[in-house]
Design an enzyme around this catalytic site. Structure first.
Site, PDB file in Angstrom:
ATOM      1  N   HIS A  76       0.775  -1.249   0.147  1.00 45.11           N
ATOM      2  CA  HIS A  76      -0.035  -0.154   0.298  1.00 45.11           C
ATOM      3  C   HIS A  76       1.191   1.370   0.163  1.00 45.11           C
ATOM      4  CE1 HIS A  76      -1.963   3.282   2.406  1.00 45.11           C
ATOM      5  NE2 HIS A  76      -2.948   2.951   1.731  1.00 45.11           N
ATOM      6  N   HIS A  93       2.000  11.107  -1.036  1.00 42.55           N
ATOM      7  CA  HIS A  93       1.272  10.700   0.112  1.00 42.55           C
ATOM      8  C   HIS A  93       1.450  11.925   1.069  1.00 42.55           C
ATOM      9  CE1 HIS A  93       0.140   7.938   3.640  1.00 42.55           C
ATOM     10  NE2 HIS A  93      -0.802   8.372   2.792  1.00 42.55           N
TER      11      HIS A  93
END
Length: 335
Positions: free
Chosen positions: A40, A117
């Site tokens: 992930h 992110h």
């Protein structure tokens, strides 16, 4: 710090060619009916400590980071980093699903694309695509799924540039979406890469791109709540083709405030023993409650990759799916 990292990299090399060691009875099963380990937010191991907060983040986060960067930025880094192994090390570890969150920096006059992110990475997308290619060339019987997702700040022109770059770099290694992706078929045709692309227009224009792969994201801070969510999704029924069950926990502002000395890594490591039990209970296959890709954070820990790969030993395909001589090969799993 040095010891655990060396151990992780050692494990990586032992699982680097697990697909080529699968028994022949599994060679004709579509990859979306096998168990595949994934990472992930694959690229967060190289987040830029000096990066601005990404354009998708809230105005509050941007404001706080601007006013108190010495306090806020380290907190952002602690809760944004989901992996420590490089993409090559993850592939060597046995990961076969890469989660690429792609972005163009705001006010950047160049065409360079990065991963994101909360903050941007130090490396460009193009550099990592070449790195993946180099790994594939030395592992000709391994197949990787590359999910291009969550596009941040990409214009149509940038999408076109990215798809052209993907096609130029990987060429015949790209598996078209009209192919049933079994190992035998992909080996025969020289395909090694399935690229899913979360932008419908590009998918329609390029047969080498696959539609976005559904990701079961629980958005939970507690392990039991996450497992409850995943079990609920299983009862609803798996998608027909590729999909991801995400075993990654997700922090929120309240959780961060209650755990001022915490980090996503601490949060993840505490959850792994319970999630390990859940993983071992799963079955790959086409049935309603079967799984396909399982993606997690800090994939080098707690035998996550090994546990997912071993789920494939539960598969017993019908006799008509097995070729003559099936079962003469076997897979060996690394501890």
């Amino acid at each position: 710090m040095e010891g655990p990292l060396q151990t992780s990299i050692h494990v990586c090399h032992e699982n680097g060619q697990w697909m080529s060691r699968l028994p022949e009875k599994l060679w004709d099963i579509p990859l979306y009916n096998l168990a595949l380990p994934g990472s992930h937010d694959t690229m967060t191991y190289c987040l830029d400590k000096n990066s601005a907060v990404s354009g998708n983040e809230s105005k509050l986060v941007k404001f706080l980071n601007k006013c108190m960067p010495c306090i806020v930025h380290p907190i952002i880094m602690k809760w944004s980093t989901t992996q420590v192994l490089t993409v090559t090390e993850q592939l060597e570890a046995g990961v076969r699903y890469l989660d690429f969150r792609i972005a163009h920096k705001a006010n950047d006059p160049s065409m360079n694309l990065y991963f994101v992110h909360m903050v941007y990475t130090t490396v460009t997308v193009q550099d990592i695509l070449w790195e993946v290619l180099r790994w594939l060339e030395t592992h000709p019987q391994e197949v990787v799924i590359l999910a291009c997702r969550n596009f941040d700040g990409l214009t149509k022109k940038l999408h076109c540039r990215l798809t052209a770059c993907i096609k130029e770099i990987f060429q015949c290694k790209l598996c078209p979406r009209n192919v049933v992706p079994t190992l035998r078929t992909m080996w025969q045709r020289g395909h090694q890469l399935i690229v899913s692309y979360e932008e419908d227009v590009q998918v329609e224009e390029h047969c080498e791109l696959w539609p976005a792969i559904p990701y079961w994201w629980g958005n939970k801070t507690a392990t039991r709540a996450l497992i409850h969510y995943l079990e609920h999704m299983k009862r609803m029924g798996r998608p027909e083709k590729f999909f991801v069950a995400g075993i990654n926990l997700t922090e929120n502002l309240r959780y961060i405030l209650v755990h001022p000395f915490g980090s996503l890594k601490k949060m993840t490591l505490q959850s792994l023993p319970c999630l390990k039990i859940w993983i071992k209970q799963q079955y790959p296959g086409p049935k309603k409650e079967c799984i396909n890709i399982i993606a997690g954070d800090f994939i080098e820990n707690n035998d996550f990759v090994k546990d997912v790969i071993e789920l494939n030993t539960k598969i017993n395909p019908p006799l008509h799916c097995q070729s003559k001589g099936a079962g003469t090969n076997s897979i060996s799993f690394s501890a």
